[in-house]
Design an enzyme around this catalytic site. Structure first.
Site, PDB file in Angstrom:
ATOM      1  N   ASP A 179      37.499  31.198  12.875  1.00 41.78           N
ATOM      2  CA  ASP A 179      37.618  29.811  13.298  1.00 41.78           C
ATOM      3  C   ASP A 179      37.334  29.729  14.795  1.00 41.78           C
ATOM      4  O   ASP A 179      37.547  30.689  15.542  1.00 41.78           O
ATOM      5  CB  ASP A 179      39.029  29.293  12.998  1.00 41.78           C
ATOM      6  CG  ASP A 179      39.126  27.780  13.113  1.00 41.78           C
ATOM      7  OD1 ASP A 179      38.067  27.114  13.114  1.00 41.78           O
ATOM      8  OD2 ASP A 179      40.258  27.258  13.191  1.00 41.78           O
ATOM      9  N   LYS A 232      32.828  31.311  24.531  1.00 44.27           N
ATOM     10  CA  LYS A 232      31.404  31.373  24.189  1.00 44.27           C
ATOM     11  C   LYS A 232      30.724  30.066  24.605  1.00 44.27           C
ATOM     12  O   LYS A 232      31.189  28.977  24.245  1.00 44.27           O
ATOM     13  CB  LYS A 232      31.235  31.607  22.679  1.00 44.27           C
ATOM     14  CG  LYS A 232      31.966  32.851  22.179  1.00 44.27           C
ATOM     15  CD  LYS A 232      31.936  32.983  20.664  1.00 44.27           C
ATOM     16  CE  LYS A 232      30.587  33.323  20.132  1.00 44.27           C
ATOM     17  NZ  LYS A 232      30.623  33.668  18.683  1.00 44.27           N
ATOM     18  N   ALA A 247      31.956  39.605  28.561  1.00 42.77           N
ATOM     19  CA  ALA A 247      32.504  40.373  27.445  1.00 42.77           C
ATOM     20  C   ALA A 247      31.715  41.660  27.247  1.00 42.77           C
ATOM     21  O   ALA A 247      30.480  41.660  27.327  1.00 42.77           O
ATOM     22  CB  ALA A 247      32.477  39.541  26.174  1.00 42.77           C
ATOM     23  N   PRO A 248      32.404  42.778  26.999  1.00 50.71           N
ATOM     24  CA  PRO A 248      31.701  44.038  26.722  1.00 50.71           C
ATOM     25  C   PRO A 248      30.863  43.925  25.452  1.00 50.71           C
ATOM     26  O   PRO A 248      31.133  43.094  24.587  1.00 50.71           O
ATOM     27  CB  PRO A 248      32.844  45.040  26.535  1.00 50.71           C
ATOM     28  CG  PRO A 248      34.053  44.401  27.139  1.00 50.71           C
ATOM     29  CD  PRO A 248      33.867  42.925  26.969  1.00 50.71           C
ATOM     30  N   GLY A 249      29.869  44.788  25.338  1.00 51.79           N
ATOM     31  CA  GLY A 249      29.035  44.807  24.146  1.00 51.79           C
ATOM     32  C   GLY A 249      27.628  44.311  24.437  1.00 51.79           C
ATOM     33  O   GLY A 249      27.256  44.036  25.582  1.00 51.79           O
ATOM     34  N   ILE A 250      26.842  44.182  23.375  1.00 52.59           N
ATOM     35  CA  ILE A 250      25.451  43.756  23.492  1.00 52.59           C
ATOM     36  C   ILE A 250      25.397  42.262  23.777  1.00 52.59           C
ATOM     37  O   ILE A 250      26.000  41.461  23.064  1.00 52.59           O
ATOM     38  CB  ILE A 250      24.681  44.081  22.194  1.00 52.59           C
ATOM     39  CG1 ILE A 250      24.736  45.590  21.906  1.00 52.59           C
ATOM     40  CG2 ILE A 250      23.236  43.613  22.299  1.00 52.59           C
ATOM     41  CD1 ILE A 250      24.166  45.969  20.556  1.00 52.59           C
ATOM     42  N   LYS A 251      24.667  41.873  24.819  1.00 49.32           N
ATOM     43  CA  LYS A 251      24.549  40.457  25.149  1.00 49.32           C
ATOM     44  C   LYS A 251      23.757  39.728  24.074  1.00 49.32           C
ATOM     45  O   LYS A 251      22.775  40.244  23.544  1.00 49.32           O
ATOM     46  CB  LYS A 251      23.865  40.284  26.510  1.00 49.32           C
ATOM     47  CG  LYS A 251      24.709  40.726  27.692  1.00 49.32           C
ATOM     48  CD  LYS A 251      23.988  40.436  29.004  1.00 49.32           C
ATOM     49  CE  LYS A 251      24.829  40.868  30.195  1.00 49.32           C
ATOM     50  NZ  LYS A 251      24.135  40.584  31.483  1.00 49.32           N
ATOM     51  N   GLY A 252      24.180  38.505  23.765  1.00 50.19           N
ATOM     52  CA  GLY A 252      23.486  37.704  22.775  1.00 50.19           C
ATOM     53  C   GLY A 252      22.327  36.933  23.382  1.00 50.19           C
ATOM     54  O   GLY A 252      22.281  36.695  24.595  1.00 50.19           O
ATOM     55  N   LEU A 253      21.390  36.535  22.534  1.00 52.37           N
ATOM     56  CA  LEU A 253      20.248  35.754  22.987  1.00 52.37           C
ATOM     57  C   LEU A 253      20.597  34.280  23.129  1.00 52.37           C
ATOM     58  O   LEU A 253      19.969  33.559  23.904  1.00 52.37           O
ATOM     59  CB  LEU A 253      19.084  35.907  21.998  1.00 52.37           C
ATOM     60  CG  LEU A 253      18.500  37.313  21.819  1.00 52.37           C
ATOM     61  CD1 LEU A 253      17.406  37.290  20.758  1.00 52.37           C
ATOM     62  CD2 LEU A 253      17.956  37.836  23.139  1.00 52.37           C
TER      63      LEU A 253
END
Length: 605
Positions: A383, A348, A327-333
């Site tokens: 949700d 996710k 997914a585009p955007g900042i990668k999560g930790l």
């Protein structure tokens, strides 16, 4: 399959099928009883009771599935039933559903039970309902004592005002109305304001679903106006203006307004449906384009919605060729997020390991997602659909995504017959990350996004939710322009948090220090410190301080916490409060307590 039983000769097959259907019928009876109880709780203004009921109903389905599995294992040694008998079980089950009022939900229940007993290699249409077997078209409960799915009213006979009053009174709510003729006048005025004068065609009629839709502090009348070839949706929320006194709060006449109240960021309605497919078909006529999966979910049949969604995904994969990508955007930790560009959802997965400063576990994160599922989401938390053993074609996975999956979640992966099987994941509606929305938007977009962000956090706060990580990247903007929170790994109840002011620095060294000079407990929150993370962009800062300067004042947060501790449940409206009749037509109301708080044009959508 090469062989399918021509003769249903197994008594065990029939007995197992009947046992499964009996357990489903028990589940659906409890489901309907909850909706009936919701009406009583609503009439008595027992808002805490309604919250409890909604939470309990969410877990009820899994409890019934577990009970059914235990019965089948104890009485029939289900795990050791051979393949031919399992095929007969499905055929017997289909036969038992031919006159059933909830066949699609019963098929989903069958799948849920089988998935607890059978290996995933059996997850084909030979053994479970990958596709529906029983049609729900034109399904109606024709028993004499049963309510019809909807009632038809003909204003041309008695006039619109009389018809609207009959629609309201037919629900036989116990509390009296403050001034029903006044409210009916407001409905008629709103219809005129929206559509102007229109000629009544010979088929002019109003269809109203026979059950009320309960959520939060409102009961919704839902229906459609038919005139010539036009189908006009409407929803009328009924609210308590004071204890034991009701009023029609507004009338929603636009499809986008109904799409919001039935949206994925709201909690599920409690509604009594004898034939759920008929209710869903009706709702599809007033919200065309909204997937049936989302509608089933919104009326509390989230497992049916989940089943339909998975069928939609498989169908889409069969009729598309693009690849799943990171997914585009900042990668999560904490989460690895990927998407299929042609499909409006994100997938996710909880990572195997979390780098500092994250201190959490997979089990704790899964519990946070369950917390959100059980909590009243108020249109501000997305949700999620939770799945196990999801098989995706390897050929449809981008190479960079496969490498990322093998790096971050190897414990959850298994390769099998050209598929990558993911042990556990969540699926959510895809939204535009708020940080990208603000970064790329016009000045008006920035103002809208910042205003919505502040409203969202304040509404979550009043609902006892502290988001934890409030960076813009953890919020998304929906297609209707609403800001919704979707990163739950640090979420907490506000009542569990200790709201603190930053102590004054003891000396110049403290003042210049990049580290706190004061102790910070695990549940301490310091609203004054959020500014540097949220106000770096001058455009954002100016708008933020214009609309939400109080955001950084600990007193705001503490006041919400104090009210929650005292048991107060604030009012929330899944529509602009400027639409409320007491705000829109104040001359009809004069000085009334309905206007309390109406000036705060919050959007709790």
């Amino acid at each position: 399959m090469n062989h399918f039983p021509k003769l249903l000769s197994s008594q065990i097959g029939f007995d197992v099928a009947q046992t499964m259907l009996e357990n489903f019928d028990r589940h659906y009876r409890i489901f309907r009883e909850a909706a009936v109880e919701a009406k009583t709780l609503y009439e008595h203004g027992d808002w805490h009771g309604l919250q409890r009921l909604a939470r309990e109903r969410i877990t009820s389905y899994d409890d019934r599935v577990k009970e059914c599995v235990e019965v089948l294992e104890d009485e029939y040694d289900a795990e050791n039933i051979d393949d031919e008998v399992w095929q007969q079980i499905k055929l017997h089950y289909i036969g038992l559903l031919t006159s059933h009022r909830q066949p699609e939900c019963a098929e989903t229940f069958f799948n849920s039970v089988c998935c607890k007993i059978l290996h995933r290699s059996y997850f084909s249409n030979d053994f479970i309902f990958v596709r529906p077997a029983i049609s729900t078209e034109y399904l109606e409960n024709d028993e004499p004592a049963a309510k019809p799915t909807y009632r038809a009213y003909y204003p041309g006979t008695d006039g619109l005002a009389t018809t609207l009053e009959r629609i309201v009174t037919n629900f036989q709510l116990e509390p009296a109305f403050d001034d029903l003729p006044r409210d009916i006048g407001c409905v008629m005025q709103a219809i005129h304001d929206e559509f102007g004068h229109f000629d009544e065609a010979p088929n002019f009629q109003i269809h109203v679903l026979s059950s009320l839709f309960f959520r939060n502090k409102s009961a919704y009348i839902v229906g459609r106006i038919i005139n010539a070839d036009r189908v006009l949706p409407f929803a009328v929320p009924i609210r308590h203006v004071r204890p034991g006194v009701l009023s029609l709060d507004t009338v929603l006449l636009r499809r986008d307004q109904l799409m919001i109240i039935f949206g994925f960021s709201h909690s599920y309605f409690l509604v009594d449906m004898g034939v759920p497919s008929a209710y869903v078909d009706f709702l599809c006529t007033i919200m065309p384009g909204k997937p049936k999966a989302e509608i089933y979910t919104s009326v509390g049949l989230q497992k049916q919605g989940k089943n339909l969604f998975y069928r939609d995904l498989l169908h889409h994969l069969s009729h598309s060729s693009d690849r799943f990508i990171i997914a585009p955007g900042i990668k999560g930790l904490v989460m690895l997020v990927f998407t299929l560009p042609s499909f409006p959802y994100v997938f996710k997965i909880i990572k195997d390991h979390f780098p500092p400063p994250k201190e959490t576990t997979r089990a704790q994160i899964m519990e946070k997602y369950q917390l959100v599922k059980r909590h009243d989401r108020l249109g501000r938390m997305a949700d999620t659909l939770e799945y196990s053993s999801v098989a995706l074609p390897i050929a449809r996975l981008d190479h960079a995504l496969v490498r990322e999956l093998e790096k971050e979640v190897p414990s959850l992966l298994e390769y099998e017959d050209g598929n990558l099987v993911i042990e556990h994941l969540y699926i959510e509606r895809r939204m535009t990350p708020l940080n990208l929305y603000l970064q790329n938007g016009s000045d008006s977009d920035v103002e809208h996004g910042v205003k919505e962000y502040g409203n969202a956090v304040k509404e979550l706060m009043k609902a006892n939710i502290f988001p934890g990580d409030m960076l813009y990247k953890n919020f998304g903007v929906t297609r209707h322009g609403r800001v919704v929170f979707y990163d739950y790994d640090e979420i907490e109840y506000l009542t569990d948090c200790n709201v603190r002011r930053v102590p004054p620095p003891r000396n110049e060294e403290d003042e210049l220090s990049g580290e706190p000079w004061y102790t910070v407990g695990p549940h301490d929150i310091f609203p004054e410190t959020y500014g540097p993370f949220l106000l770096g962009d001058p455009r954002v800062r100016d708008v933020f301080m214009k609309h939400h300067a109080d955001f950084f004042d600990p007193a705001l947060w503490q006041a919400s916490k104090d009210k929650l501790i005292q048991g107060e449940l604030p009012d929330f409206y899944p529509y602009d409060t400027a639409l409320r009749f007491c705000t829109r037509y104040p001359a009809r109301f004069g000085a009334t307590d309905q206007n309390d708080g109406a000036g705060d044009a919050q959007r709790a959508a």
